[in-house]
Design an enzyme around this catalytic site. Structure first.
Site, PDB file in Angstrom:
ATOM      1  N   SER A 128      -5.792  21.768 -14.543  1.00 35.86           N
ATOM      2  CA  SER A 128      -7.138  22.298 -14.329  1.00 35.86           C
ATOM      3  C   SER A 128      -8.107  21.183 -13.979  1.00 35.86           C
ATOM      4  O   SER A 128      -8.000  20.078 -14.480  1.00 35.86           O
ATOM      5  CB  SER A 128      -7.639  23.010 -15.581  1.00 35.86           C
ATOM      6  OG  SER A 128      -8.972  23.417 -15.364  1.00 35.86           O
ATOM      7  N   LYS A 182      -2.889  27.713 -19.235  1.00 32.85           N
ATOM      8  CA  LYS A 182      -3.791  27.470 -18.096  1.00 32.85           C
ATOM      9  C   LYS A 182      -4.407  28.793 -17.616  1.00 32.85           C
ATOM     10  O   LYS A 182      -5.585  28.861 -17.280  1.00 32.85           O
ATOM     11  CB  LYS A 182      -3.013  26.792 -16.953  1.00 32.85           C
ATOM     12  CG  LYS A 182      -3.701  26.792 -15.593  1.00 32.85           C
ATOM     13  CD  LYS A 182      -4.932  25.932 -15.599  1.00 32.85           C
ATOM     14  CE  LYS A 182      -5.744  25.822 -14.346  1.00 32.85           C
ATOM     15  NZ  LYS A 182      -5.481  26.564 -13.168  1.00 32.85           N
ATOM     16  N   HIS A 185      -7.055  29.782 -19.993  1.00 37.63           N
ATOM     17  CA  HIS A 185      -8.194  28.897 -19.707  1.00 37.63           C
ATOM     18  C   HIS A 185      -9.032  29.493 -18.571  1.00 37.63           C
ATOM     19  O   HIS A 185     -10.255  29.550 -18.645  1.00 37.63           O
ATOM     20  CB  HIS A 185      -7.675  27.499 -19.328  1.00 37.63           C
ATOM     21  CG  HIS A 185      -8.662  26.665 -18.578  1.00 37.63           C
ATOM     22  ND1 HIS A 185      -8.942  26.870 -17.239  1.00 37.63           N
ATOM     23  CD2 HIS A 185      -9.456  25.642 -18.956  1.00 37.63           C
ATOM     24  CE1 HIS A 185      -9.878  26.009 -16.855  1.00 37.63           C
ATOM     25  NE2 HIS A 185     -10.191  25.248 -17.878  1.00 37.63           N
ATOM     26  N   ASN A 186      -8.359  29.936 -17.524  1.00 39.08           N
ATOM     27  CA  ASN A 186      -9.090  30.500 -16.390  1.00 39.08           C
ATOM     28  C   ASN A 186      -9.800  31.796 -16.756  1.00 39.08           C
ATOM     29  O   ASN A 186     -10.891  32.068 -16.265  1.00 39.08           O
ATOM     30  CB  ASN A 186      -8.144  30.729 -15.208  1.00 39.08           C
ATOM     31  CG  ASN A 186      -7.811  29.431 -14.495  1.00 39.08           C
ATOM     32  OD1 ASN A 186      -7.813  28.375 -15.108  1.00 39.08           O
ATOM     33  ND2 ASN A 186      -7.517  29.501 -13.217  1.00 39.08           N
ATOM     34  N   GLU A 189     -12.793  30.823 -18.416  1.00 42.03           N
ATOM     35  CA  GLU A 189     -13.696  30.286 -17.380  1.00 42.03           C
ATOM     36  C   GLU A 189     -14.466  31.423 -16.689  1.00 42.03           C
ATOM     37  O   GLU A 189     -15.673  31.324 -16.473  1.00 42.03           O
ATOM     38  CB  GLU A 189     -12.841  29.516 -16.374  1.00 42.03           C
ATOM     39  CG  GLU A 189     -13.572  28.946 -15.186  1.00 42.03           C
ATOM     40  CD  GLU A 189     -12.567  28.316 -14.196  1.00 42.03           C
ATOM     41  OE1 GLU A 189     -11.690  27.539 -14.630  1.00 42.03           O
ATOM     42  OE2 GLU A 189     -12.661  28.627 -13.001  1.00 42.03           O
TER      43      GLU A 189
HETATM   44  P1  NDP Z   1      -1.827  25.271  -0.780  1.00 42.54           P
HETATM   45  O1  NDP Z   1      -1.740  26.273  -1.858  1.00 42.54           O
HETATM   46  O2  NDP Z   1      -2.817  25.504   0.305  1.00 42.54           O
HETATM   47  O3  NDP Z   1      -0.382  25.090  -0.126  1.00 42.54           O
HETATM   48  C1  NDP Z   1      -0.189  24.278   0.992  1.00 42.54           C
HETATM   49  C2  NDP Z   1       1.026  23.419   0.803  1.00 42.54           C
HETATM   50  O4  NDP Z   1       2.185  24.230   0.577  1.00 42.54           O
HETATM   51  C3  NDP Z   1       1.316  22.592   2.052  1.00 42.54           C
HETATM   52  O5  NDP Z   1       1.772  21.334   1.636  1.00 42.54           O
HETATM   53  C4  NDP Z   1       2.399  23.406   2.743  1.00 42.54           C
HETATM   54  O6  NDP Z   1       3.207  22.656   3.597  1.00 42.54           O
HETATM   55  C5  NDP Z   1       3.177  23.849   1.534  1.00 42.54           C
HETATM   56  N1  NDP Z   1       4.050  24.997   1.806  1.00 42.54           N
HETATM   57  C6  NDP Z   1       3.691  26.279   2.036  1.00 42.54           C
HETATM   58  N2  NDP Z   1       4.784  27.060   2.206  1.00 42.54           N
HETATM   59  C7  NDP Z   1       5.853  26.230   2.080  1.00 42.54           C
HETATM   60  C8  NDP Z   1       7.257  26.450   2.120  1.00 42.54           C
HETATM   61  N3  NDP Z   1       7.763  27.656   2.326  1.00 42.54           N
HETATM   62  N4  NDP Z   1       8.055  25.380   1.945  1.00 42.54           N
HETATM   63  C9  NDP Z   1       7.558  24.154   1.721  1.00 42.54           C
HETATM   64  N5  NDP Z   1       6.234  23.889   1.652  1.00 42.54           N
HETATM   65  C10 NDP Z   1       5.399  24.927   1.826  1.00 42.54           C
HETATM   66  O7  NDP Z   1      -2.085  23.806  -1.408  1.00 42.54           O
HETATM   67  P2  NDP Z   1      -3.135  23.349  -2.514  1.00 42.54           P
HETATM   68  O8  NDP Z   1      -3.022  21.868  -2.576  1.00 42.54           O
HETATM   69  O9  NDP Z   1      -4.462  23.962  -2.294  1.00 42.54           O
HETATM   70  O10 NDP Z   1      -2.559  23.982  -3.848  1.00 42.54           O
HETATM   71  C11 NDP Z   1      -1.291  23.650  -4.371  1.00 42.54           C
HETATM   72  C12 NDP Z   1      -1.109  24.397  -5.677  1.00 42.54           C
HETATM   73  O11 NDP Z   1      -2.138  24.012  -6.574  1.00 42.54           O
HETATM   74  C13 NDP Z   1      -1.207  25.918  -5.548  1.00 42.54           C
HETATM   75  O12 NDP Z   1      -0.358  26.529  -6.485  1.00 42.54           O
HETATM   76  C14 NDP Z   1      -2.628  26.205  -5.898  1.00 42.54           C
HETATM   77  O13 NDP Z   1      -2.828  27.519  -6.398  1.00 42.54           O
HETATM   78  C15 NDP Z   1      -2.889  25.169  -6.954  1.00 42.54           C
HETATM   79  N6  NDP Z   1      -4.305  24.805  -7.013  1.00 42.54           N
HETATM   80  C16 NDP Z   1      -4.808  24.477  -8.168  1.00 42.54           C
HETATM   81  C17 NDP Z   1      -6.128  24.144  -8.277  1.00 42.54           C
HETATM   82  C18 NDP Z   1      -6.632  23.755  -9.572  1.00 42.54           C
HETATM   83  O14 NDP Z   1      -7.823  23.595  -9.760  1.00 42.54           O
HETATM   84  N7  NDP Z   1      -5.756  23.598 -10.524  1.00 42.54           N
HETATM   85  C19 NDP Z   1      -7.055  24.120  -7.161  1.00 42.54           C
HETATM   86  C20 NDP Z   1      -6.400  24.416  -5.959  1.00 42.54           C
HETATM   87  C21 NDP Z   1      -5.076  24.759  -5.927  1.00 42.54           C
HETATM   88  P3  NDP Z   1       2.801  22.516   5.172  1.00 42.54           P
HETATM   89  O15 NDP Z   1       1.774  21.448   5.215  1.00 42.54           O
HETATM   90  O16 NDP Z   1       4.092  22.105   5.816  1.00 42.54           O
HETATM   91  O17 NDP Z   1       2.310  23.836   5.617  1.00 42.54           O
END
Ligand code: NDP
Length: 478
Positions: A128, A182, A185-186, A189
């Site tokens: 988070s 987590k 937590h959300n 939030e």
């Molecule tokens: P995204 O959720 O936007 O995912 C994009 C990434 O996933 C890219 O690297 C993409 O690769 C890859 N991807 C998608 N499909 C595939 C696949 N089939 N095989 C391999 N790679 C794949 O990225 P974020 O960084 O925003 O989020 C990552 C995680 O973190 C998510 O679970 C999200 O929900 C979570 N998160 C958590 C937050 C927090 O505050 N804790 C805030 C934001 C996100 P490519 O570049 O090749 O397309």
């Protein structure tokens, strides 16, 4: 030198976590499905630490020390399963696969069981703090086996946020416990944000206090028991003037709140567990209602209104502050109670003092209050409900008169305060000697012979409603 950790998935979260590991002295092997993101990361930040660039999962795995630690930071859902499937044949028994994304805890439980069959550890980690937290120090909630934590925990603790030098990271419990915590937590939030919104609406709509002035009020509240990240950023948002129109920014933002789904997950899970998280649920529903823009527009001219003038209580702003504090406390109490229900359901040993301690820094709900909550559960104290801890029972008792006044005023003026009111109803529901559930049990027994218990005798009973209405001892069918 082999890398201590590999990160696959280098969108914003994965890239920032990889940088965080590297800045803390770890060698990080990095990989992304499309190599462009890997190169972009290394071009912009490669000098911040030791990175190993890899183009395939095979290459990523080949560059890791054993036991291998591979952190998956790809899009939640199917992509996580797809990456796991590709990783399994590349790994050896004892290696650790980490999912640091926002995965549903049931998926994490399933994946943990699957990987255990390959003698691999699977660690679902709740992270988070958003993008900035991932880079500078998030609050980290790892699940998985206790054994895997020995090899992984110290690294996670190092990159986590710190509160008085203590890491905001500790092992939560087995399988999906980290992602569950987590998720809750959300949920908290969502409620925390909604109660701040309700306080703002009341001060604006009932007392006519403009955003700029409210910004100062929120800043003052930072010196009270409400002090928290969310109050701090609310002061900033309310004080911000839109450059294009010269109006307060809050007045030009469309009033439909978005959601990514973790609040909703909390409520669905709470329903499954029978856990009464009414304040958290109302905060999710309030976002839903705000998004029904067409219905809201029609209702403005169709649905009858409210009393136009109501004498505001003296010290209305202070009353609102107290109502906000009490409602916020109830949200925490509900969230923590839900954790207790989940612990019983899934066999997790959740230490609520440790969990509260993890939320003191790095995450969105970070607040001074969490230090007090931690203390309420520390030293073997286990109040069955946070509100029953002496310090909080006392604090809420002080706020109750103001809480009731504020809600009465809101109701008269037609200002919706769903979380303020649901929280007070929960509080009153807890403390009432008798609840109308007795009548509900009578109704259930009449229409479905569901039986009831009596206050004066052991056993379950049924009244023969369609016969002579005598009572018989019964075998419970619930
Ligand atoms: P995204 O959720 O936007 O995912 C994009 C990434 O996933 C890219 O690297 C993409 O690769 C890859 N991807 C998608 N499909 C595939 C696949 N089939 N095989 C391999 N790679 C794949 O990225 P974020 O960084 O925003 O989020 C990552 C995680 O973190 C998510 O679970 C999200 O929900 C979570 N998160 C958590 C937050 C927090 O505050 N804790 C805030 C934001 C996100 P490519 O570049 O090749 O397309």
């Amino acid at each position: 030198m082999p890398a201590q950790i590999g990160v696959t998935g280098l969108a914003v979260m994965g890239a920032n976590l990889a940088r965080n590991f590297a800045r803390n002295g770890y060698t990080v092997a990095v990989h992304n499905r499309s190599v462009g993101k890997t190169d972009a990361l290394l071009e912009a930040h490669g000098s911040e630490g030791d990175f190993i660039r890899t183009e395939s999962l095979e290459e990523l795995v080949a560059n890791l020390e054993t036991p291998r630690r591979v952190m998956i930071m790809v899009k939640a859902g199917g992509p996580v399963d797809a990456v796991i499937e590709q990783l399994i044949p590349l790994l050896e028994p004892g290696d650790i696969v980490i999912d640091g994304g926002n995965s549903h805890y049931e998926d994490t439980r399933r994946r943990e069981a699957e990987l255990a069959q390959h003698d691999l550890h699977f660690v679902g980690v709740g992270v988070s703090g958003g993008e900035e937290g991932a880079l500078l120090g998030p609050s980290i909630m790892p699940g998985g086996s206790a054994e895997s934590y020995k090899a992984l925990g110290p690294m996670l603790e190092k990159i986590s946020a710190k509160y008085n030098d203590e890491p905001c990271c500790t092992w939560i419990s087995t399988d999906g416990a980290g992602h569950f915590v987590k998720m809750v937590h959300n949920g908290i939030e969502y409620a925390d944000m909604q109660v701040i919104g309700e306080a703002y609406d009341l001060m604006r709509s009932a007392a006519g206090i403009e955003p700029a002035e409210q910004s100062k009020i929120f800043e003052e509240w930072m010196g009270t028991s409400l002090s928290s990240f969310l109050i701090e950023i609310s002061a900033e948002v309310l004080g911000h003037v839109d450059a294009a129109t010269g109006k307060p920014l809050v007045d030009v933002i469309v009033d439909s709140a978005g959601q990514k789904g973790t609040g909703r997950w909390t409520v669905v899970s709470a329903l499954q567990l029978g856990s009464p998280v009414s304040g958290i649920a109302e905060s999710v529903f309030a976002r839903g209602l705000s998004s029904q823009r067409s219905q809201r527009e029609q209702a403005q001219s169709v649905l009858a209104g409210h009393e136009s003038t109501v004498e505001l209580p003296e010290n209305f702003v202070e009353d609102v502050r107290q109502a906000l504090f009490a409602s916020k406390l109830v949200s925490y109490a509900q969230g923590l109670d839900m954790l207790g229900s989940a612990a019983a359901e899934y066999g997790w040993e959740l230490k609520l003092d440790e969990i509260a301690s993890l939320w003191r820094a790095g995450c969105i709900i970070r607040a001074d209050l969490l230090d007090e909550i931690m203390k309420a559960y520390a030293d073997g104290n286990k109040p069955e409900n946070l509100l029953l801890a002496p310090a909080f029972a006392e604090a809420i008792a002080e706020a109750v008169p103001a809480w009731r006044r504020v809600i009465s005023t809101a109701v008269q003026l037609g200002i919706p305060v769903p979380v303020f009111s649901a929280s007070l109803a929960y509080y009153d529901g807890l403390r009432r000697k008798r609840l109308p559930a007795a009548l509900i049990q009578g109704q259930r027994d009449l229409f479905g012979a569901h039986t009831y218990e009596r206050i004066d005798r052991e056993g379950t009973f049924h009244t023969q409603w369609s016969g002579d209405k005598t009572e018989i001892a019964a075998v419970s069918t619930h």
